[in-house]
Design a protein around this motif. Structure first.
Motif, PDB file in Angstrom:
ATOM      1  N   THR B 156       0.796  -1.232   0.000  1.00 26.53           N
ATOM      2  CA  THR B 156       0.000   0.000   0.000  1.00 26.53           C
ATOM      3  C   THR B 156       0.825   1.277   0.000  1.00 26.53           C
ATOM      4  O   THR B 156       1.854   1.341   0.665  1.00 26.53           O
ATOM      5  N   TYR B 157       0.295   2.274  -0.702  1.00 25.43           N
ATOM      6  CA  TYR B 157       0.784   3.649  -0.601  1.00 25.43           C
ATOM      7  C   TYR B 157      -0.423   4.516  -0.313  1.00 25.43           C
ATOM      8  O   TYR B 157      -1.382   4.503  -1.084  1.00 25.43           O
ATOM      9  N   SER B 158      -0.406   5.224   0.809  1.00 26.07           N
ATOM     10  CA  SER B 158      -1.572   6.033   1.150  1.00 26.07           C
ATOM     11  C   SER B 158      -1.145   7.328   1.828  1.00 26.07           C
ATOM     12  O   SER B 158      -1.107   7.430   3.052  1.00 26.07           O
ATOM     13  N   PRO B 159      -0.813   8.320   0.998  1.00 29.09           N
ATOM     14  CA  PRO B 159      -0.247   9.557   1.553  1.00 29.09           C
ATOM     15  C   PRO B 159      -1.170  10.253   2.558  1.00 29.09           C
ATOM     16  O   PRO B 159      -0.665  10.888   3.488  1.00 29.09           O
ATOM     17  N   PRO B 164       3.833   5.278   3.818  1.00 30.11           N
ATOM     18  CA  PRO B 164       4.750   5.478   2.695  1.00 30.11           C
ATOM     19  C   PRO B 164       4.757   4.266   1.771  1.00 30.11           C
ATOM     20  O   PRO B 164       4.290   3.186   2.151  1.00 30.11           O
ATOM     21  N   TYR B 165       5.283   4.476   0.572  1.00 31.07           N
ATOM     22  CA  TYR B 165       5.357   3.371  -0.374  1.00 31.07           C
ATOM     23  C   TYR B 165       6.662   2.624  -0.153  1.00 31.07           C
ATOM     24  O   TYR B 165       7.709   2.989  -0.691  1.00 31.07           O
ATOM     25  N   ILE B 171       6.901   9.942   0.388  1.00 30.22           N
ATOM     26  CA  ILE B 171       5.487  10.337   0.412  1.00 30.22           C
ATOM     27  C   ILE B 171       5.353  11.653  -0.344  1.00 30.22           C
ATOM     28  O   ILE B 171       6.064  12.615  -0.050  1.00 30.22           O
ATOM     29  N   GLU B 188       7.119   2.069  -7.541  1.00 28.43           N
ATOM     30  CA  GLU B 188       8.096   2.978  -6.960  1.00 28.43           C
ATOM     31  C   GLU B 188       8.428   4.115  -7.927  1.00 28.43           C
ATOM     32  O   GLU B 188       8.531   5.272  -7.530  1.00 28.43           O
ATOM     33  N   VAL B 191       5.562   6.589  -8.000  1.00 33.79           N
ATOM     34  CA  VAL B 191       5.574   7.496  -6.849  1.00 33.79           C
ATOM     35  C   VAL B 191       6.655   8.562  -7.052  1.00 33.79           C
ATOM     36  O   VAL B 191       6.424   9.758  -6.861  1.00 33.79           O
ATOM     37  N   LYS B 203      -3.990   7.224  -3.610  1.00 39.29           N
ATOM     38  CA  LYS B 203      -3.493   5.946  -3.084  1.00 39.29           C
ATOM     39  C   LYS B 203      -2.891   5.120  -4.214  1.00 39.29           C
ATOM     40  O   LYS B 203      -3.126   5.401  -5.405  1.00 39.29           O
TER      41      LYS B 203
END
Lengths: 495, 495
Positions: B156-159, B164-165, B171, B188, B191, B203
């Motif tokens: 997950t990436y959810s700023p 963080p990713y 972020i 990556e 992002v 996200k």
């Protein structure tokens, strides 16, 4: 249709020998003296800027500023007229209004060898005055015994004798690439990208409307010039298509000729007519003719510079066996899987050959990198190296040594690596490839995608360029450049 | 053929409502607690780095480091087992060796909501152990009442909630773009390019082998999620193609869905099988299915990010009349002719509409810029402005006001401008477009080619991004992004 420019081709029906050609173009590319017409005491006028640029660049020949009022400017004596100059002038740069040009030409008769007109407003303007002026220019050039470059162009770039490209004065390193550009702006971009990416020019020319010396003339000269190893051309049209294609055919036999033909579409062709007065033939006719001539067609400024770069760095690639075998190495930081998959696509979609590595190479790679999570057939994902420099270097060395591989493409993403490691470690990984390039006979191509932390990445690109490693921002562009390189090898073999 | 993953699709045959979907994925994208399994006292181990990244990012929920030896790490109490944690854990990040995974899953039963496996060595490894482990994972997830992300991915990436990713911890700003990536590395890069180019994510997810939650699940969720306005996907294959295409069809009706299908070629597909264990169907089948579903197919990471950027910045472009009318403005420094010609080609070759400007607009442009040397039909070459900011702004404003024009593309070459002018003047020209974007309703797209002096150019790109002006490095990429934007408008209209 009125076609005033056709008459000029007659001059060249007697073909010159290489030595004669080189002598003929010496005043243009290796001038011993330059006169600048159109300076003023205002340094921001284009003529003044141009003069200053030549001075600043360190041109070692004589420089003659010309202005009717005479006097002194930037520490140089200003001559009131070309006639007053105490010697025959090799190269004259003109940026006065078009109305004043005919009188200037009278002064130049038998006094100068070549005149370059930055001045615009001739055939490309589309009015009767412009067309009539062009005819007059040609007539006076023939009578006065000099050649014309332009009008409506930036003229010569010759880093060896410190002649900068235009008033902005940029000079890069001396190399063996030659460019021929109908557009001054595209020429300017070629010079800039040369400095940025390590493409080193022997010389370049922008010739605008090309009413006297045209693309074919410069191409013939650069083909004969031993200092030029590869020629790049931006063309919008040709005054004499038949001659141009014959010239391209001859040139391609001697050295790679990369041609970007713009004005391919209706809209582009309409713009080309307003720009350099060119009549753009159908795109398909051009493509077919380029293919037949052995020239390599490219489609934009990126592909033109990519291709010039790879020819400069890798020379003529001698394809072995069934063609050029490409290996792709990726995953220098964690997560090289997606890169490997998409890199394979980019190469295979262009028809490049990505042979499976020999079982011996794969066995050695497995011993080095371990089995789990690695893609080792080709592409090779070295992410199991844990970004260990010596493992990465050894793995790449194993791939280079594989008998079916002729070129190795390494994708190294500085932005991703810098998220995990300090710059010193990232730099040491980059330099591993510089060492490999020096130690091995086979070429390495690097794909270094932009991201954040651009300053360091760009510095590194320059280091790699100096080590004869061509660098591309995307896998697709690297693949296309390699395809163009291998096409020329095939053309030389198969004709 | 053995196909262990088919069973999972059964779970989803009962279609969830949007509200149920959003609740279902809340532990993954908006976790209230995160456990990290696989930390050690060595900060350079991936689990430790990941923990530190979550702490540094400022995640506000509970964080539970897990290690059999317990103790304390980075100021946090270390739990000896998941079972010991005093609450139900929303999201677990696992980076222990594959052999240790089954026991961990027993501990997680009815104790956690979602487990993300960075750990690799399952179906993609190609050995029996890996495949058997995958089957075991699925079985234990079903029995234990939790969902699996991965294995072999970054998760997950959810700023918004500061997740963080991955362990590198980047972020960016919170926005409305969602991404779904089978590859962690591509995620990556997405992002990173988001930060560099001003693409702001709501996200993102990388799901690797996708043995439980797969592309279709995340797509369904992001289509339902009101915080996501555009979805980008990197796919290598699909466990259940039928369901994926049905989901893409539903999603495309709600918001633009941009899909990059890799593993398109034989070599790419072989790499994909080793990477995420995907079976890649023929490229042609994918392309046809994507077209039918209304998804927009892209071909590399550059086109994916370009397209996400233009959708974020310009939203859904409502094409007027016969389609989207594009105008091209170039020549902001001297020599815009070649740029105009090649820009026209780049747009016209993709079938974009470059209408001739109205006679009124052309009359006004002629009054402003003068006749000689300018291309004013469209493309518009403003080089006669002498790089005067107010003239450039006025000319661009005239073009924007033309009734046949929906988008104006401005090519502005900072490298060339900086050869003639100080940065302050170049900057003021850039900001003229920021002003125009604020003053007018019509969108402006900027082409800002790289060259030398990259630092300032890149800073300016960020300024433009904040002003809702998408920036592209080449005309071709700008034209392709606009084409993708207009394709979606057409799909919404015509289905």
């Amino acid at each position: 249709m009125h076609c005033p420019a056709f008459s000029i081709t007659i001059t060249f029906e007697v073909k010159l020998t290489n030595q004669e050609l080189i002598r003929e173009f010496e005043p243009i590319f290796y001038p011993k003296s330059i006169a600048v017409v159109g300076i003023s005491q205002n340094i921001f006028k284009v003529g003044s800027l141009w003069l200053k640029a030549i001075l600043d660049a360190g041109f070692r020949g004589a420089i003659y500023p010309i202005h009717p009022r005479g006097g002194e400017f930037l520490g140089l004596k200003v001559y009131t007229s070309i006639k007053e100059v105490p010697e025959i002038v090799d190269y004259v740069i003109v940026s006065i209004p078009r109305e004043a040009v005919p009188e200037l030409l009278d002064d130049c008769a038998h006094k100068v060898k070549a005149i370059h007109f930055f001045t615009a407003g001739f055939g490309e303007a589309g009015d009767i005055t412009g067309r009539k002026l062009e005819e007059e220019l040609i007539r006076k050039a023939r009578q006065g015994g000099f050649r014309i470059i332009g009008p409506n162009c930036i003229g010569t770039y010759s880093p060896e004798v410190r002649v900068p490209y235009g008033p902005s004065g940029r000079i890069g390193k001396v190399g063996s690439v030659g460019f021929i550009s109908q557009s001054g702006g595209i020429g300017e971009k070629l010079v800039e990208l040369g400095v940025a990416r390590g493409i080193n020019y022997s010389k370049g020319i922008s010739f605008g409307n090309g009413i006297d010396l045209d693309s074919a003339d410069f191409m013939e000269y650069m083909a004969a010039d031993p200092r030029v190893s590869v020629i790049g051309a931006y063309l919008e049209g040709a005054k004499n298509g038949h001659r141009l294609f014959a010239t391209m055919k001859d040139a391609s036999k001697l050295k790679p000729l990369i041609v970007w033909k713009a004005g391919r579409t209706d809209v582009g062709a309409a713009a080309a007519a307003s720009h350099t007065g060119s009549l753009a033939a159908s795109a398909r006719i051009w493509s077919a003719a380029l293919r037949q001539s052995g020239a390599i067609e490219v489609w934009d400024v990126e592909e033109l510079t990519d291709t010039l770069l790879i020819f400069q760095q890798l020379g003529r690639l001698e394809a072995k066996g069934n063609g050029t075998g490409i290996a792709v190495v990726g995953g220098l930081a964690d997560g090289g899987g997606g890169i490997s998959v998409s890199a394979s696509d980019a190469c295979a979609e262009l028809g490049l050959n990505i042979p499976t590595l020999s079982s011996e190479t794969r066995r050695k790679l497995t011993n080095l990198l371990g089995r789990v999570g690695s893609i080792l057939r080709n592409p090779v994902d070295v992410s199991q190296s844990g970004s260990n420099r010596s493992v990465i270097k050894e793995a790449t060395g194993l791939v280079l040594a594989d008998p079916s591989i002729d070129i190795v493409i390494v994708q190294i993403d500085a932005g991703i690596l810098l998220k995990y490691f300090p710059w010193e470690l990232v730099e040491s990984i980059f330099t591993a490839f510089i060492e490999l390039r020096a130690e091995r006979e086979k070429p390495i191509v690097i794909v270094s995608p932009p991201g954040i932390d651009e300053t360091r990445r760009i510095d590194m690109e320059q280091q790699l360029a100096r080590a004869s490693i061509p660098v591309f921002p995307t896998m697709k562009r690297a693949a296309k450049a390699i395809l163009n390189l291998s096409r020329y090898s095939r053309f030389l073999k198969e004709g």
